[in-house]
Enzyme design. Structure first.
Site, PDB file in Angstrom:
ATOM      1  N   HIS B 208       9.351   6.244  -7.707  1.00 44.26           N
ATOM      2  CA  HIS B 208       8.185   6.797  -8.383  1.00 44.26           C
ATOM      3  C   HIS B 208       7.915   6.123  -9.723  1.00 44.26           C
ATOM      4  CE1 HIS B 208       7.245  10.551  -5.862  1.00 44.26           C
ATOM      5  NE2 HIS B 208       7.923   9.689  -5.135  1.00 44.26           N
ATOM      6  N   SER B 212       5.225   2.545  -4.521  1.00 43.17           N
ATOM      7  CA  SER B 212       5.435   1.875  -3.240  1.00 43.17           C
ATOM      8  C   SER B 212       4.879   0.461  -3.251  1.00 43.17           C
ATOM      9  CB  SER B 212       4.732   2.657  -2.128  1.00 43.17           C
ATOM     10  OG  SER B 212       5.424   3.837  -1.850  1.00 43.17           O
ATOM     11  N   LYS B 235       0.251  11.375   7.549  1.00 42.62           N
ATOM     12  CA  LYS B 235       0.711  10.176   8.252  1.00 42.62           C
ATOM     13  C   LYS B 235       2.223  10.252   8.517  1.00 42.62           C
ATOM     14  CE  LYS B 235       0.070   5.213   8.334  1.00 42.62           C
ATOM     15  NZ  LYS B 235      -0.990   4.234   8.107  1.00 42.62           N
ATOM     16  N   ASP B 236       2.960  10.750   7.529  1.00 46.41           N
ATOM     17  CA  ASP B 236       4.402  10.900   7.718  1.00 46.41           C
ATOM     18  C   ASP B 236       4.710  11.932   8.799  1.00 46.41           C
ATOM     19  OD1 ASP B 236       5.245   8.997   5.983  1.00 46.41           O
ATOM     20  OD2 ASP B 236       5.591  10.345   4.291  1.00 46.41           O
ATOM     21  N   GLU B 279      31.082   2.064  16.825  1.00 45.46           N
ATOM     22  CA  GLU B 279      29.746   2.537  17.152  1.00 45.46           C
ATOM     23  C   GLU B 279      28.752   1.387  17.033  1.00 45.46           C
ATOM     24  OE1 GLU B 279      29.030   6.565  17.597  1.00 45.46           O
ATOM     25  OE2 GLU B 279      30.352   5.249  18.693  1.00 45.46           O
TER      26      GLU B 279
END
Lengths: 170, 419
Positions: B208, B212, B235-236, B279
Site C-alpha cells: 500500500h 500495485s 474481480k477478486d 511433496e
C-alpha cells in the site's frame, strides 16, 4: 541539549549507553540458554544410549538389525570370503583398512544410517545399497559409490563375552 | 443507530478513514488482469489453512504412538473429520500453487523492480516461512514419507561447519527423528501461521506504500487508477469462485492424488521406503539438492536456488519498463525458466539413475544460468531494443524515470553538501 555541555559528558553518556546495551545483551543471551538447551535430548532419551546385544543367534553370513539410540545398527556375522574381500581393499571414497573398522574380523558392527541424507541402506548382494540417492557400501560398510561422503559409522561398542556386545560404550 | 456507533468509534479509532484509505478508495490500476488475483487467493488459502488446522488440532495427538492412529480417528470417527483433513492437505498444495503463480506473475511483469524491491523481499520471507510450515506439518501424520522426509531434511543441517552433528541432534531433540521432534514440529506448525499473518501485514503495508504494479509496467497517472471497491473486490471474488471450483474438485474427488501412498504406512525408523519423494512443491529444489554429488555443495545449491529470487532486483538492470511485455528476449528466458522448473520437478520425482542425474545436472546449471545471465542478456537486449526503436510512450517513460533518478541523486548530493 544545551551549549555548555562539555564533550567529556557526551563521552560518558556514550560509554553508559554502550555498557547498558552490552550488559542487557548478555542478559538476553543468558536468558536464551535454557530455551535452547531444552531442545537438546532429554535425560530419558540420553538413558537409551546403551544397547546390549546377544550375538549367539546370528549364523555366519547373517545380519541382524538392532535399535541403538533409535537408529538401526547392522550386526553382520561375516563369512571367511567376506572377510577376505574386505581386507583386500581399503575402500575408494573414504579409505580405511578393514582392521580398523572391526574388533573381531567375523563381526562387523556399523550404524545403518547412510552418511549422505540419513536413509537406511538395504542389504543387497555384497554390501548395502541406499535407495534414496544411490550410494553403495561394501561388506566393511565402506562407501564404494557416492553421493555418500563417508563410510558407515562404527558405533562405540565392546565385547562383554564371546557372544555378547554392548553398543554405546567403547 | 449504526451511524452513531461508527461515529463514536471514529472519534476513538480511525475505522472509517482506514477502510476508506486502504480498501474502498484505495487507488488501483484499471488494467490489472486476472494474474493479479493470486495475492488475494493466497490470503484466502492462508485463512482456510488456519481454520481447518485449528479444528484438526482439536482431534490430533502429537505422540509417536498415537499420531498415526489419531489421523485415522479424524478420518473415520470425527464428524466431518475427513473433510477437515482433506481441505487442509489439499490446501497446502493450493497454497503453493497460488504462491508460485503469484511469483511467476511478478517475474513476468518485472514487478520486483524499483520501487517494489522491499515488497518482493517480504514476499521471499513469506515463501521461506511457508516452506518451513509445510515441511513441519508433513511430519505430523507420522507416516513413512513424513518420517523419512523429516529425517532427510533435518540431516541437511549436518552441512553446518564445525557443529553439524550437534545441530542435527538439537533440532530433533533425539538421535533420530522421534517423539521430541514430533511434539516440537507440532508446536511450531501451530505457531508459524501466525508469524505468516504478521509477515503478510508487513507485505501489505509495503504494497500500500508503493501500490500495485500493472501489466503495462508503466506507473499510471492518477486518472488511470480506480477505487479498489467495488471494481477489484468483485474481480477478486469472481476469481475466488473459479479457485474454489478447482479446489473442491481436488478435496471431494481427488483428495488422495496429492498424498503419497507410502504415507499411509506408519513410520518405521528401521526401514526406509525404496523411493522417497518430497511433496510436488519441493520437487525442483530437491532435484537441485540431488544433482550436486556432494553433501555440502548440494545443501548450498538448494538453499541458493530458493534464495535466487531475492537477487532479481539486482540482476535485472534493464531500463526497459513492463517486464516481459516490451522485452522479447526476457520473455523467452521466462518461458525457458518455467520449462526448466518442470524438468527439475520431473527429475526430482523419478528415482536416481545415471540418466536422470545428468538431466538434473544440466537443468540445475540452466536454473542458475537463467538468473546469473540476466544482467548480461538484459543489457544486450536493451541496446538492441533501443537501436530497433521503442514505442514513443516507452521512450517518454524511460526519460522521465531517468530524470527522477537524476533528481534524487542531485537532492542526495545537495543534502550531503549541507551536512
Amino acid at each position: 541539549m544545551t551549549e555548555n555541555e562539555s564533550p567529556a559528558n557526551t563521552g560518558r553518556r556514550n560509554f553508559l549507553i554502550k555498557a547498558t546495551t552490552a550488559v542487557g545483551g548478555v542478559g538476553v543471551a543468558a536468558a536464551c540458554v535454557p530455551f535452547v538447551a531444552s531442545m537438546n535430548p532429554s535425560s530419558d532419551v540420553l538413558a537409551k544410549a546403551v544397547t546390549e546385544v546377544d550375538l549367539s543367534g546370528i549364523t555366519p553370513g547373517g545380519v541382524r538389525t538392532v535399535a541403538w539410540q533409535g537408529k538401526p545398527v547392522f550386526i553382520v556375522h561375516r563369512t571367511p570370503e567376506e572377510i577376505q574381500a574386505s581386507t583386500a581393499t581399503n575402500g575408494v571414497i573414504d579409505p580405511e583398512p578393514d582392521s580398523q573398522r572391526v574388533q573381531k574380523p567375523e563381526w562387523l558392527v556399523v550404524v545403518g544410517v547412510c552418511t549422505h541424507m540419513g536413509c537406511v541402506p538395504n542389504k543387497e548382494g555384497p554390501g548395502w545399497t541406499c535407495h534414496c540417492h544411490g550410494s553403495q557400501y561394501d561388506d566393511s560398510g565402506r562407501v564404494t559409490r557416492g553421493p555418500a561422503p563417508k563410510n558407515l559409522e562404527v558405533p562405540p561398542y565392546h565385547f562383554v563375552a564371546d557372544n555378547k556386545i554392548i553398543i554405546g560404550k567403547a | 443507530m449504526p451511524g452513531r456507533i461508527i461515529k463514536w468509534i471514529d472519534q476513538r479509532f480511525p475505522l472509517t478513514s482506514f477502510v476508506k484509505h486502504e480498501l474502498t478508495d484505495y487507488p488501483t490500476p484499471r488494467n490489472l488482469s486476472y494474474w493479479w488475483n493470486f495475492g488475494f487467493l493466497a490470503g484466502v488459502v492462508l485463512m482456510l489453512q488456519v481454520v481447518t488446522g485449528i479444528f484438526l488440532a482439536m482431534h490430533y495427538r502429537a505422540d509417536i504412538s498415537l499420531s498415526f492412529d489419531s489421523i485415522q480417528h479424524i478420518m473415520r470417527e470425527v464428524n466431518y473429520g475427513w473433510l477437515l483433513r482433506y481441505m487442509h492437505a489439499t490446501g497446502a498444495s493450493a497454497f503453493f500453487f497460488v504462491i508460485f503463480v503469484h511469483m511467476a506473475r511478478t517475474l513476468y511483469y518485472g514487478s520486483y523492480r524499483a520501487p517494489r524491491e522491499l515488497l518482493w523481499w517480504t514476499g521471499q520471507g513469506l515463501l521461506l516461512l511457508l516452506m518451513a510450515t509445510a515441511f513441519m506439518g508433513y511430519l505430523l501424520p507420522w507416516g513413512q514419507m513424513s518420517y523419512w522426509g523429516a529425517t532427510v531434511i533435518t540431516n541437511l543441517f549436518q552441512a553446518t561447519p564445525f557443529f553439524g552433528d550437534q545441530i542435527v541432534i538439537w533440532l530433533r531433540g533425539d538421535y533420530t527423528v522421534g517423539d521430541a521432534t514430533l511434539t516440537r514440529f507440532f508446536a511450531l506448525h501451530y505457531l508459524f501461521p501466525f508469524i505468516i499473518i504478521g509477515a503478510v501485514v508487513i507485505h501489505l503495508v509495503a504494497l500500500h506504500t508503493v501500490k500495485s504494479s500493472n501489466p503495462s509496467g508503466i506507473d499510471l497517472a492518477a486518472k488511470d487508477n480506480i477505487p479498489f471497491h467495488p471494481y477489484f473486490t468483485i474481480k477478486d471474488l469472481y476469481g475466488l469462485g473459479w479457485f474454489l471450483i478447482v479446489y473442491s474438485v481436488f478435496v471431494f474427488f481427488l483428495p488422495d492424488s496429492l498424498i503419497e501412498p507410502a504415507n499411509n504406512i506408519p513410520a518405521n525408523p528401521m526401514q526406509t521406503p525404496n523411493h522417497i519423494v518430497p511433496e510436488w512443491y519441493f520437487l525442483p529444489f530437491y532435484a537441485i539438492l540431488r544433482s550436486v554429488p556432494n553433501l555440502v555443495g548440494g545443501v548450498v545449491a538448494m538453499g541458493l536456488s530458493v534464495m535466487m529470487f531475492a537477487f532479481m532486483p539486482f540482476l535485472d538492470r534493464s531500463r526497459i519498463p513492463g517486464g516481459a511485455h516490451y522485452r522479447p528476449i526476457f520473455k523467452i528466458q521466462f518461458y525457458l525458466f518455467l520449462l526448466d522448473m518442470l524438468v527439475l520437478g520431473y527429475v526430482g520425482y523419478t528415482p536416481p539413475t545415471n540418466q536422470t542425474l545428468l538431466i538434473g545436472q544440466i537443468a540445475t546449471l540452466c536454473y542458475f544460468g537463467s538468473f546469473l545471465l540476466i544482467p548480461f542478456i538484459s543489457r544486450i537486449e536493451e541496446r538492441w531494443l533501443v537501436r530497433r526503436g521503442l514505442p514513443p510512450a516507452v521512450i517518454a517513460l524511460m526519460e522521465s524515470e531517468a530524470l527522477t533518478i537524476e533528481q534524487r541523486r542531485l537532492k542526495h548530493r545537495r543534502r550531503g553538501e549541507q551536512a
